[in-house]
Design an enzyme around this catalytic site. Structure first.
Site, PDB file in Angstrom:
ATOM      1  N   CYS A 122      11.421 -14.020   1.338  1.00  0.00           N
ATOM      2  CA  CYS A 122      11.106 -14.705   1.424  1.00  0.00           C
ATOM      3  C   CYS A 122      11.696 -15.543   0.098  1.00  0.00           C
ATOM      4  O   CYS A 122      10.896 -16.473  -0.837  1.00  0.00           O
ATOM      5  CB  CYS A 122       9.893 -13.863  -0.006  1.00  0.00           C
ATOM      6  SG  CYS A 122      10.526 -12.855  -0.482  1.00  0.00           S
TER       7      CYS A 122
ATOM      8  N   ASP B  81      12.965  -9.636 -16.309  1.00  0.00           N
ATOM      9  CA  ASP B  81      12.179  -9.257 -15.056  1.00  0.00           C
ATOM     10  C   ASP B  81      12.795  -9.406 -13.974  1.00  0.00           C
ATOM     11  O   ASP B  81      13.295  -9.924 -13.819  1.00  0.00           O
ATOM     12  CB  ASP B  81      10.992 -10.564 -15.255  1.00  0.00           C
ATOM     13  CG  ASP B  81      10.018  -9.755 -15.109  1.00  0.00           C
ATOM     14  OD1 ASP B  81       9.575  -8.676 -14.688  1.00  0.00           O
ATOM     15  OD2 ASP B  81       8.559  -9.832 -15.477  1.00  0.00           O
ATOM     16  N   ASP B  82      11.761  -8.794 -12.947  1.00  0.00           N
ATOM     17  CA  ASP B  82      12.252  -8.711 -11.533  1.00  0.00           C
ATOM     18  C   ASP B  82      12.525  -9.706 -10.965  1.00  0.00           C
ATOM     19  O   ASP B  82      13.230 -10.205  -9.777  1.00  0.00           O
ATOM     20  CB  ASP B  82      12.158  -7.717 -11.017  1.00  0.00           C
ATOM     21  CG  ASP B  82      10.400  -7.567 -11.195  1.00  0.00           C
ATOM     22  OD1 ASP B  82      10.028  -8.093 -10.295  1.00  0.00           O
ATOM     23  OD2 ASP B  82       9.277  -7.194 -12.043  1.00  0.00           O
TER      24      ASP B  82
ATOM     25  N   GLY C  58      -0.897   0.227  -5.072  1.00  0.00           N
ATOM     26  CA  GLY C  58      -1.834   0.055  -4.955  1.00  0.00           C
ATOM     27  C   GLY C  58      -2.947   0.581  -5.582  1.00  0.00           C
ATOM     28  O   GLY C  58      -3.432   2.037  -5.766  1.00  0.00           O
TER      29      GLY C  58
ATOM     30  N   CYS D  25      15.601  -7.552   4.698  1.00  0.00           N
ATOM     31  CA  CYS D  25      14.655  -8.764   5.612  1.00  0.00           C
ATOM     32  C   CYS D  25      14.305  -9.286   3.930  1.00  0.00           C
ATOM     33  O   CYS D  25      14.242  -8.579   2.915  1.00  0.00           O
ATOM     34  CB  CYS D  25      12.870  -8.521   5.030  1.00  0.00           C
ATOM     35  SG  CYS D  25      11.477 -10.340   5.108  1.00  0.00           S
TER      36      CYS D  25
ATOM     37  N   TYR E 176      11.359  -4.709  -7.344  1.00  0.00           N
ATOM     38  CA  TYR E 176      10.089  -4.100  -7.742  1.00  0.00           C
ATOM     39  C   TYR E 176       9.030  -3.393  -7.297  1.00  0.00           C
ATOM     40  O   TYR E 176       8.692  -2.525  -7.511  1.00  0.00           O
ATOM     41  CB  TYR E 176       9.440  -5.998  -7.612  1.00  0.00           C
ATOM     42  CG  TYR E 176       8.553  -6.105  -7.726  1.00  0.00           C
ATOM     43  CD1 TYR E 176       7.455  -5.278  -9.624  1.00  0.00           C
ATOM     44  CD2 TYR E 176       7.399  -6.161  -7.125  1.00  0.00           C
ATOM     45  CE1 TYR E 176       6.408  -5.749  -9.912  1.00  0.00           C
ATOM     46  CE2 TYR E 176       5.239  -6.498  -7.721  1.00  0.00           C
ATOM     47  CZ  TYR E 176       5.559  -6.476  -9.132  1.00  0.00           C
ATOM     48  OH  TYR E 176       4.522  -6.074  -8.946  1.00  0.00           O
TER      49      TYR E 176
ATOM     50  N   ASN F 210       0.712   1.296   6.021  1.00  0.00           N
ATOM     51  CA  ASN F 210       1.122   0.062   4.440  1.00  0.00           C
ATOM     52  C   ASN F 210       2.131  -1.513   5.540  1.00  0.00           C
ATOM     53  O   ASN F 210       3.064  -0.930   6.422  1.00  0.00           O
ATOM     54  CB  ASN F 210       2.530   0.784   4.403  1.00  0.00           C
ATOM     55  CG  ASN F 210       2.765   0.137   3.295  1.00  0.00           C
ATOM     56  OD1 ASN F 210       4.104   0.272   2.456  1.00  0.00           O
ATOM     57  ND2 ASN F 210       2.235  -1.501   2.593  1.00  0.00           N
ATOM     58  N   GLY F 211       2.003  -2.231   5.376  1.00  0.00           N
ATOM     59  CA  GLY F 211       2.712  -3.429   6.107  1.00  0.00           C
ATOM     60  C   GLY F 211       0.921  -4.721   6.544  1.00  0.00           C
ATOM     61  O   GLY F 211       0.127  -4.185   6.547  1.00  0.00           O
TER      62      GLY F 211
ATOM     63  N   CYS G  92       0.757  -1.245  -0.225  1.00  0.00           N
ATOM     64  CA  CYS G  92       0.154  -0.169  -0.032  1.00  0.00           C
ATOM     65  C   CYS G  92       0.721   1.066  -0.310  1.00  0.00           C
ATOM     66  O   CYS G  92       2.280   1.473   0.054  1.00  0.00           O
ATOM     67  CB  CYS G  92      -0.933   0.172   1.601  1.00  0.00           C
ATOM     68  SG  CYS G  92      -2.413  -0.865   1.735  1.00  0.00           S
TER      69      CYS G  92
ATOM     70  N   CYS H 266       5.135 -13.948   2.267  1.00  0.00           N
ATOM     71  CA  CYS H 266       5.553 -13.159   2.777  1.00  0.00           C
ATOM     72  C   CYS H 266       4.149 -12.309   3.446  1.00  0.00           C
ATOM     73  O   CYS H 266       3.004 -12.762   3.349  1.00  0.00           O
ATOM     74  CB  CYS H 266       5.930 -11.964   1.485  1.00  0.00           C
ATOM     75  SG  CYS H 266       5.613  -9.843   2.788  1.00  0.00           S
TER      76      CYS H 266
ATOM     77  N   CYS I 145      11.901  -4.484   3.949  1.00  0.00           N
ATOM     78  CA  CYS I 145      11.594  -5.553   2.571  1.00  0.00           C
ATOM     79  C   CYS I 145      12.917  -5.440   1.570  1.00  0.00           C
ATOM     80  O   CYS I 145      12.362  -4.288   0.629  1.00  0.00           O
ATOM     81  CB  CYS I 145      10.787  -5.679   2.172  1.00  0.00           C
ATOM     82  SG  CYS I 145      10.140  -6.135   0.195  1.00  0.00           S
TER      83      CYS I 145
ATOM     84  N   SER J 276       8.242  -3.187 -14.989  1.00  0.00           N
ATOM     85  CA  SER J 276       9.542  -3.927 -13.191  1.00  0.00           C
ATOM     86  C   SER J 276      10.277  -3.889 -14.003  1.00  0.00           C
ATOM     87  O   SER J 276      11.419  -4.216 -13.155  1.00  0.00           O
ATOM     88  CB  SER J 276       8.317  -4.610 -12.671  1.00  0.00           C
ATOM     89  OG  SER J 276       8.046  -5.663 -13.065  1.00  0.00           O
TER      90      SER J 276
HETATM   91  P1  5GP Z   1       4.769 -15.136 -12.441  1.00  0.00           P
HETATM   92  O1  5GP Z   1       5.213 -15.301 -13.987  1.00  0.00           O
HETATM   93  O2  5GP Z   1       5.308 -15.870 -11.475  1.00  0.00           O
HETATM   94  O3  5GP Z   1       3.359 -15.486 -12.860  1.00  0.00           O
HETATM   95  O4  5GP Z   1       4.857 -13.142 -12.081  1.00  0.00           O
HETATM   96  C1  5GP Z   1       5.598 -12.517 -12.269  1.00  0.00           C
HETATM   97  C2  5GP Z   1       5.936 -11.017 -12.236  1.00  0.00           C
HETATM   98  O5  5GP Z   1       4.667 -10.950 -11.006  1.00  0.00           O
HETATM   99  C3  5GP Z   1       6.663  -9.838 -12.456  1.00  0.00           C
HETATM  100  O6  5GP Z   1       6.761  -9.714 -13.614  1.00  0.00           O
HETATM  101  C4  5GP Z   1       6.416  -9.167 -10.990  1.00  0.00           C
HETATM  102  O7  5GP Z   1       7.160  -8.037 -11.691  1.00  0.00           O
HETATM  103  C5  5GP Z   1       4.938  -9.804 -11.009  1.00  0.00           C
HETATM  104  N1  5GP Z   1       4.745  -9.056  -9.851  1.00  0.00           N
HETATM  105  C6  5GP Z   1       3.515  -8.580  -9.792  1.00  0.00           C
HETATM  106  N2  5GP Z   1       3.253  -8.775  -8.266  1.00  0.00           N
HETATM  107  C7  5GP Z   1       4.211  -8.989  -7.556  1.00  0.00           C
HETATM  108  C8  5GP Z   1       4.481  -9.011  -6.345  1.00  0.00           C
HETATM  109  O8  5GP Z   1       4.184  -9.002  -5.101  1.00  0.00           O
HETATM  110  N3  5GP Z   1       5.640  -9.533  -5.935  1.00  0.00           N
HETATM  111  C9  5GP Z   1       6.293 -10.472  -6.629  1.00  0.00           C
HETATM  112  N4  5GP Z   1       7.652 -10.870  -6.256  1.00  0.00           N
HETATM  113  N5  5GP Z   1       6.974 -10.510  -7.805  1.00  0.00           N
HETATM  114  C10 5GP Z   1       5.218  -9.423  -8.500  1.00  0.00           C
HETATM  115 FE1  SF4 Z   2       9.341  -8.071   1.287  1.00  0.00          FE
HETATM  116 FE2  SF4 Z   2       9.707 -10.715   1.053  1.00  0.00          FE
HETATM  117 FE3  SF4 Z   2      10.061  -9.710   3.654  1.00  0.00          FE
HETATM  118 FE4  SF4 Z   2       8.284 -10.198   2.342  1.00  0.00          FE
HETATM  119  S1  SF4 Z   2       9.241 -11.854   2.848  1.00  0.00           S
HETATM  120  S2  SF4 Z   2       9.179  -8.054   3.383  1.00  0.00           S
HETATM  121  S3  SF4 Z   2       8.139  -9.559   0.560  1.00  0.00           S
HETATM  122  S4  SF4 Z   2      11.682  -9.748   1.516  1.00  0.00           S
HETATM  123 MG    MG Z   3       6.510  -7.463 -13.527  1.00  0.00          MG
END
Ligand code: 5GP
Ligand code: SF4
Ligand code: MG
Length: 460
Positions: A437, A347-348, A28, A434, A244, A102-103, A2, A384, A238, A285
Site C-alpha cells: 500500500c 498518528d499511524d 472488526g 507486504c 495499526y 481473515n483476509g 477481521c 489493499c 502485512c 492508534s
Molecule cells: P484519514 O485522515 O486518512 O481520514 O484517517 C486516518 C486515520 O484512519 C488514522 O488515524 C488511522 O488510524 C485510521 N485508519 C482506520 N482504518 C484504517 C485502515 O484500514 N488503514 C489505515 N492505514 N488506517 C486506518
Molecule cells: Fe497490509 Fe498494505 Fe499489504 Fe494490505 S497492501 S496487506 S494493508 S501492507
Molecule cells: Mg487512528
C-alpha cells in the site's frame, strides 16, 4: 480486517471463544459469530453488532460442545449482510463444517464463476464461500485433505480456522499476510487454541506456543496435533499489522507490536525533528508511536486529544456519512494541553486525509500556535487487496498529492511521514513484509473486482 479464534477440547469452549473474540473486537465491529461442535452437530450464533451485544448467557449456554470457532468481522469481500456473517457453515458429504476467515482471496470471482457454471449454488457473496464450495467437490475423505485441495486453487490472503466433528483445523496462506497464532490452555488435558492475536490468549489464560508458519495447515483432534505444509512463497506479513491493526499488547511471529511502535516513533523523530513544546497522539492508534517520538525528541508527552471509547473505529463504519460525523463523536481536544503550544501530533497513517484535517482543526481551535503532523508509516498510495478495506486509489490522498499538498489540505504547519526504511528497521526482523500500500509492489497479482459481486438477494 477481521479476527478469528478457535478452541479444541475445552468444557467451556464457547465461553472462551466469546472472550477470545471480545479481546479482538478492534479487528472488526460489524458482526460476530461463534459455532461450537459437540462432535457431530454444529451450533451457531451469528449476528450483526459487537461481541458483547451478540452474545448473552442464554445463547452461550446453547453453544454446547468442546470445540468452537469464532469471528469478528468488518466487510472486505461481500456485503455487510447477515448472510455473510461468519462462521460460514456447510453440510458436506463427510459432515457439517464451519469456517472463519481473515483476509481476502484475489481470485474468488473467477473461481465462483467457474463453480457456478458447473452448478454450484452460493448462499452468500463472501469470498470465503468459494473455499467451502471447493471443499464440497473435493473427492478426499478427510477434512484437512479437502481443505488442502481447496487451498491449492485459491490465491491471496487467508488465515482460516475450521471445525468439523471433534476436529479443529487452522491454515495460514503461503505468504502469511495475516497473523495466526497457536496456543495452549494450561491444565491436565490438551486444550489447543488459535487466534489472530496473542492478546486473545492473555484474556483466557492461554500460553502462546508459536505462530503458524506461512503455508501451514494444522489439524488438531483427539489423537493430537499434526501439521501439513503447502508449497511456500516469500513471506509477506502485512506491515500495517504492526503499524495499526493489531493491539500493542500482541506479538506477531514473536515480535512485539508495542516495541515496534515505540521504535517507529523514535525513528520518525530522528527522521523528522521539529521545534515544538509538546507531543500528543491521535488516540488510540497513535499513542505508542507518539510516546516513542516524545522520548526520542526529549519533549513532553501529553494527551491533547481524548477519545470517547464508546464509538467504534471511524474508518470501519461502512458509510461515508457516518464516518465524517464519527470524528467528532470520537475525539475532543484538551485546551489546557494545547493553548499557546507548538504541537507535534503523531498518528499511524493518513488514508483519505479527512480525519486528519478535522483533527488539525480541532487542535488549532483549542489554541495551539503550530500543528506539526508526524505519521508513523509512509504515504499510503495503493489500495489493499489482502483483507483491508482501503478506499480506491482516487480516494487515497497521497496517491495524487505531494507531502506539501497533504499539509495544505489538512491545514497543518508541516506533515512528515516515516520512510519505508525507517518503518522496516523498526519492526523486529521476522522476515519479509507486504508493503504494497505504499510501494505498489503487490506480492500476489490481482485482477478484477474480487469479492464485490453485485447482490441479487437482499434481506430486509
Ligand atoms: P484519514 O485522515 O486518512 O481520514 O484517517 C486516518 C486515520 O484512519 C488514522 O488515524 C488511522 O488510524 C485510521 N485508519 C482506520 N482504518 C484504517 C485502515 O484500514 N488503514 C489505515 N492505514 N488506517 C486506518
Ligand atoms: Fe497490509 Fe498494505 Fe499489504 Fe494490505 S497492501 S496487506 S494493508 S501492507
Ligand atoms: Mg487512528
Amino acid at each position: 480486517m477481521c479476527g478469528v479464534f478457535g478452541i479444541h477440547n475445552h468444557p467451556e469452549a464457547a465461553n472462551l471463544a466469546y472472550l477470545g473474540l471480545h479481546a479482538q473486537q478492534h479487528r472488526g465491529q460489524e458482526s460476530a459469530g461463534v459455532v461450537s461442535s459437540d462432535g457431530g452437530t454444529l451450533h451457531a450464533v451469528r449476528k450483526m453488532g459487537y461481541v458483547a451485544d451478540v452474545f448473552d448467557e442464554r445463547r452461550l449456554a446453547r453453544l454446547v460442545g468442546r470445540t468452537a470457532i469464532g469471528h469478528v468481522r468488518y466487510t472486505t469481500a461481500g456485503g455487510s449482510l447477515p448472510k455473510n456473517i461468519q462462521p460460514l457453515t456447510a453440510e458436506l458429504r463427510i459432515g457439517a463444517v464451519a469456517i472463519v476467515h481473515n483476509g481476502n482471496l484475489v481470485n474468488a470471482d473467477a473461481l465462483r464463476e467457474e463453480l457456478e457454471t458447473q452448478g454450484s449454488i452460493f448462499s452468500s457473496n463472501a469470498d470465503t464461500e468459494v473455499i467451502l464450495q471447493l471443499m464440497a467437490r473435493s473427492p478426499e475423505r478427510e477434512l484437512v485433505d479437502r481443505l488442502a485441495h481447496a487451498l491449492s486453487r485459491v490465491r491471496g490472503a487467508y488465515s482460516l480456522v475450521l471445525t468439523m466433528g471433534d476436529q479443529l483445523v487452522a491454515a495460514r496462506d503461503p505468504h502469511g499476510f495475516r497473523p495466526l497464532v497457536l496456543g495452549r490452555v494450561p491444565g491436565d488435558e490438551a486444550c489447543w487454541v488459535v487466534a489472530s492475536e496473542t492478546c486473545a490468549f492473555d484474556l483466557i489464560g492461554a500460553e502462546r506456543v508459536r505462530d503458524l508458519e506461512p503455508g501451514e495447515i494444522v489439524r488438531i483432534d483427539a489423537s493430537g496435533i499434526e501439521s501439513v505444509k503447502m508449497a511456500p512463497s516469500p513471506r509477506s506479513l502485512c506491515v500495517f499489522e504492526h503499524v495499526y491493526f493489531s493491539r500493542p499488547d500482541t506479538t506477531i511471529d514473536g515480535a512485539s507490536v508495542y516495541e515496534a511502535r515505540i521504535e517507529m516513533g523514535a525513528a520518525l523523530s530522528r527522521e523528522h525533528p521539529v521545534e515544538a513544546d509538546v507531543v500528543i497522539p491521535v488516540p488510540d492508534s497513535g499513542v505508542v508511536a507518539a510516546m516513542g517520538y516524545a522520548r526520542a525528541a526529549g519533549l513532553p508527552f501529553e494527551m491533547g486529544l481524548i477519545r470517547n471509547h464508546y464509538v467504534g473505529r471511524t474508518f470501519i463504519e461502512p458509510k461515508d456519512s457516518i464516518r465524517h460525523f464519527g470524528v467528532r463523536l470520537k475525539l475532543n481536544a484538551v485546551p489546557e494541553v494545547l493553548r499557546g503550544k507548538r504541537v507535534v501530533v503523531v498518528d499511524d497513517s493518513i488514508v483519505r486525509g479527512t480525519t486528519s484535517r478535522k483533527i488539525v482543526k480541532m487542535i488549532r481551535e483549542a489554541g495551539a500556535s503550530e500543528v506539526h503532523v508526524r505519521i508513523s508509516s509512509p504515504p499510503v498510495t495503493h489500495p489493499c487487496y489482502y483483507g483491508i478495506d482501503t478506499p480506491t486509489r482516487s480516494e487515497l490522498i497521497a496517491a495524487s498529492h505531494s507531502v506539501d499538498e497533504v499539509a495544505r489540505y489538512i491545514t497543518a504547519d508541516s506533515v512528515a511521514y516515516l520512510t519505508p526504511e525507517g518503518l522496516l528497521n523498526s519492526v523486529a526482523d521476522t522476515g519479509g513484509f507486504c508493503t504494497a500500500c505504499f510501494t505498489g509492489a503487490y506480492p500476489v497479482p490481482f485482477s478484477g473486482a474480487t469479492g464485490r459481486r453485485q447482490l441479487r438477494l437482499i434481506e430486509v
